[in-house]
Design an enzyme around this catalytic site. Structure first.
Site, PDB file in Angstrom:
ATOM      1  CE  LYS A 132      88.047  68.728  17.049  1.00 41.61           C
ATOM      2  NZ  LYS A 132      88.327  67.540  17.815  1.00 41.61           N
ATOM      3  N   GLY A 187      88.202  51.178  23.084  1.00 40.18           N
ATOM      4  CA  GLY A 187      88.742  52.388  23.728  1.00 40.18           C
ATOM      5  C   GLY A 187      87.707  52.921  24.699  1.00 40.18           C
ATOM      6  CB  ALA A 188      86.356  51.486  27.768  1.00 45.31           C
ATOM      7  CD  GLU A 214      95.103  62.300  20.534  1.00 43.67           C
ATOM      8  OE1 GLU A 214      94.722  61.176  20.170  1.00 43.67           O
ATOM      9  OE2 GLU A 214      94.347  63.279  20.622  1.00 43.67           O
ATOM     10  CG  ASN A 260      91.371  75.853  24.974  1.00 42.68           C
ATOM     11  OD1 ASN A 260      92.352  75.267  25.428  1.00 42.68           O
ATOM     12  ND2 ASN A 260      90.332  75.209  24.467  1.00 42.68           N
TER      13      ASN A 260
HETATM   14  P1  NAD Z   1      91.088  58.486  26.706  1.00 38.86           P
HETATM   15  O1  NAD Z   1      92.545  58.379  27.033  1.00 38.86           O
HETATM   16  O2  NAD Z   1      90.141  58.937  27.759  1.00 38.86           O
HETATM   17  O3  NAD Z   1      90.554  57.081  26.171  1.00 38.86           O
HETATM   18  C1  NAD Z   1      91.304  56.217  25.374  1.00 38.86           C
HETATM   19  C2  NAD Z   1      91.010  54.801  25.849  1.00 38.86           C
HETATM   20  O4  NAD Z   1      91.631  53.871  24.973  1.00 38.86           O
HETATM   21  C3  NAD Z   1      91.536  54.492  27.263  1.00 38.86           C
HETATM   22  O5  NAD Z   1      90.499  53.951  28.051  1.00 38.86           O
HETATM   23  C4  NAD Z   1      92.629  53.449  27.026  1.00 38.86           C
HETATM   24  O6  NAD Z   1      92.736  52.520  28.087  1.00 38.86           O
HETATM   25  C5  NAD Z   1      92.100  52.788  25.764  1.00 38.86           C
HETATM   26  N1  NAD Z   1      93.136  52.053  25.024  1.00 38.86           N
HETATM   27  C6  NAD Z   1      94.431  52.392  24.802  1.00 38.86           C
HETATM   28  N2  NAD Z   1      95.055  51.431  24.097  1.00 38.86           N
HETATM   29  C7  NAD Z   1      94.123  50.466  23.859  1.00 38.86           C
HETATM   30  C8  NAD Z   1      94.170  49.213  23.194  1.00 38.86           C
HETATM   31  N3  NAD Z   1      95.298  48.755  22.631  1.00 38.86           N
HETATM   32  N4  NAD Z   1      93.023  48.468  23.126  1.00 38.86           N
HETATM   33  C9  NAD Z   1      91.882  48.924  23.697  1.00 38.86           C
HETATM   34  N5  NAD Z   1      91.787  50.106  24.364  1.00 38.86           N
HETATM   35  C10 NAD Z   1      92.900  50.855  24.435  1.00 38.86           C
HETATM   36  O7  NAD Z   1      90.994  59.427  25.440  1.00 38.86           O
HETATM   37  P2  NAD Z   1      89.688  60.185  24.899  1.00 38.86           P
HETATM   38  O8  NAD Z   1      89.626  61.546  25.482  1.00 38.86           O
HETATM   39  O9  NAD Z   1      88.528  59.299  24.990  1.00 38.86           O
HETATM   40  O10 NAD Z   1      90.091  60.397  23.367  1.00 38.86           O
HETATM   41  C11 NAD Z   1      90.135  59.320  22.456  1.00 38.86           C
HETATM   42  C12 NAD Z   1      90.366  59.896  21.050  1.00 38.86           C
HETATM   43  O11 NAD Z   1      89.248  60.706  20.701  1.00 38.86           O
HETATM   44  C13 NAD Z   1      91.582  60.827  20.970  1.00 38.86           C
HETATM   45  O12 NAD Z   1      92.195  60.710  19.718  1.00 38.86           O
HETATM   46  C14 NAD Z   1      90.982  62.206  21.106  1.00 38.86           C
HETATM   47  O13 NAD Z   1      91.750  63.221  20.498  1.00 38.86           O
HETATM   48  C15 NAD Z   1      89.662  62.023  20.362  1.00 38.86           C
HETATM   49  N6  NAD Z   1      88.643  62.966  20.800  1.00 38.86           N
HETATM   50  C16 NAD Z   1      88.303  63.031  22.120  1.00 38.86           C
HETATM   51  C17 NAD Z   1      87.336  63.945  22.509  1.00 38.86           C
HETATM   52  C18 NAD Z   1      86.929  64.069  23.949  1.00 38.86           C
HETATM   53  O14 NAD Z   1      86.121  64.966  24.244  1.00 38.86           O
HETATM   54  N7  NAD Z   1      87.403  63.265  24.867  1.00 38.86           N
HETATM   55  C19 NAD Z   1      86.738  64.784  21.556  1.00 38.86           C
HETATM   56  C20 NAD Z   1      87.125  64.672  20.215  1.00 38.86           C
HETATM   57  C21 NAD Z   1      88.078  63.746  19.842  1.00 38.86           C
HETATM   58  O1  KPL Z   2      89.721  70.062  20.337  1.00 44.37           O
HETATM   59  C1  KPL Z   2      90.195  70.713  21.248  1.00 44.37           C
HETATM   60  C2  KPL Z   2      91.112  69.978  22.164  1.00 44.37           C
HETATM   61  O2  KPL Z   2      91.257  70.364  23.319  1.00 44.37           O
HETATM   62  O3  KPL Z   2      91.699  68.970  21.701  1.00 44.37           O
HETATM   63  C3  KPL Z   2      89.918  72.194  21.379  1.00 44.37           C
HETATM   64  C4  KPL Z   2      89.124  72.656  20.174  1.00 44.37           C
HETATM   65  C5  KPL Z   2      91.203  72.966  21.467  1.00 44.37           C
HETATM   66  C6  KPL Z   2      89.018  72.489  22.561  1.00 44.37           C
HETATM   67  O4  KPL Z   2      89.665  72.368  23.779  1.00 44.37           O
END
Ligand code: NAD
Ligand code: KPL
Length: 312
Positions: A194, A18-19, A278, A212
């Site tokens: 969370k 998941g890049a 999500e 938010n």
């Molecule tokens: P994103 O959409 O930026 O990244 C997801 C990546 O997964 C994409 O690059 C996509 O191409 C890749 N992907 C999708 N299907 C795939 C597959 N079958 N095989 C390989 N790669 C695949 O999302 P994100 O913001 O990085 O978030 C990822 C997860 O982390 C989510 O569940 C999100 O809620 C959680 N999360 C993100 C953050 C944040 O700050 N971005 C913080 C906390 C939690």
């Molecule tokens: O986790 C968050 C999200 O956006 O998914 C919060 C806590 C709401 C911060 O934006």
């Protein structure tokens, strides 16, 4: 390393599936040379692995250039696999990769919400599956540019029975990033904590299309938040959890909404970019648990339906 003429980096590396924003954040902080991205589709065996290059703006504002090799699962023996796909993509992503990885490779799931982690743990109960809950924040304002938007903390805990012996090693591996990592004995409670905050913020910001902090004065939020907190408490109590009161849950939601007042939530961002949200793993998860436990959750149902209508 398993077979082929590939770089020895594949042995004992930290592999990331998941890049996207979060995957690139981890790859950027982990020691260069220790980390690889696993491609969604493995190239033919004759092709050499390439690298993903991007700029990462770190939490202190400095920008560094990161290069991370892509290495197919069949060519690596990672010390740990970090899974940073969206919740809805995770099971399929792992179905494609896990058959090529040793059965004792610890797998750490970083998805928001709940439901996807349980699906993975139920699908591979014999594998060491762990979950992480993180308050780190990352986004990609433009292609090739990733921003570490907010420094946070990460808690990691075991989901399947045989994951516990791997917990300390995984925590040590993640600490090589310099980010703040904690071992968590009760990761399900941490995920629920969370989830509760996301359930009270994300859908409102997506529906109202606002940052938010703005929800706190919006009638649509004020008309529903108490009933939403009552529903969450009813589900938590039916789950056998020691739930906070509805007032304490509302306070927790509003503390985070105030603390991140100017932020665009992940769900609003997904809506703006017309990506799948999500919601099924946040308010939708509470709906599924409510249904299984015989508890009415009309506000969670309404929010889930409204977000799905917006992004249909
Ligand atoms: P994103 O959409 O930026 O990244 C997801 C990546 O997964 C994409 O690059 C996509 O191409 C890749 N992907 C999708 N299907 C795939 C597959 N079958 N095989 C390989 N790669 C695949 O999302 P994100 O913001 O990085 O978030 C990822 C997860 O982390 C989510 O569940 C999100 O809620 C959680 N999360 C993100 C953050 C944040 O700050 N971005 C913080 C906390 C939690
Ligand atoms: O986790 C968050 C999200 O956006 O998914 C919060 C806590 C709401 C911060 O934006």
């Amino acid at each position: 390393m398993k077979g082929g003429n590939h770089s020895p980096i594949g042995d004992g590396c930290i592999a990331i599936l998941g890049a996207g924003s979060l995957g690139q954040l981890w790859a950027g902080y982990l020691p260069a040379g220790d980390v690889v991205f696993v491609p969604r589709h493995a190239p033919p065996t004759s092709q050499h692995a390439e690298a993903l290059a991007y700029r990462l703006q770190q939490s202190d504002g400095s920008t560094v250039t990161i290069r991370v090799p892509w290495l197919p699962a069949r060519d690596i023996q990672p010390s740990v696999l970090l899974v940073t796909t969206k919740a809805g993509d995770t099971l399929t992503a792992l179905e494609n990769q896990l058959p090529d990885l040793p059965s004792d490779t610890p797998v750490v799931l970083f998805q928001n919400g709940m439901g996807s982690q349980q699906a993975v743990a139920e699908r591979w109960p014999e594998r060491p599956i762990l979950a992480a809950s993180t308050t780190e924040g990352a986004n990609r304002p433009e292609p090739g540019y990733t921003v570490h938007a907010g420094r946070g903390e990460t808690w990691v805990g075991a989901l399947t029975d045989n994951a516990s012996p791997h917990l300390e090693t995984v925590v040590q591996a993640l600490r090589t990033s310099g980010l703040t990592i904690h071992a968590e004995q009760d990761i399900k409670r941490r995920l629920w904590d969370k989830l509760v905050v996301n359930a009270g913020i994300n859908a409102f910001t997506a529906i109202l299309d606002c940052p938010n902090g703005v929800i706190l004065t919006e009638p649509f939020y004020l008309d529903h938040i108490d009933e939403l907190c009552d529903e969450i408490v009813a589900v938590l109590r039916a789950e056998g959890s020691n739930s906070p009161t509805p007032a304490a849950i509302r306070q927790r939601i509003e503390t985070v909404a105030r603390g991140t007042a100017g932020n665009t939530s992940s769900m609003r961002s997904d809506r703006q970019q017309e990506r799948t949200t999500e919601i099924d793993f946040i308010n939708g998860y509470i709906c599924r648990r409510g249904q299984a436990l015989g508890i009415e959750v009309p506000v969670n149902r309404m929010l889930t339906d409204r977000v799905k209508e917006l992004t249909r």
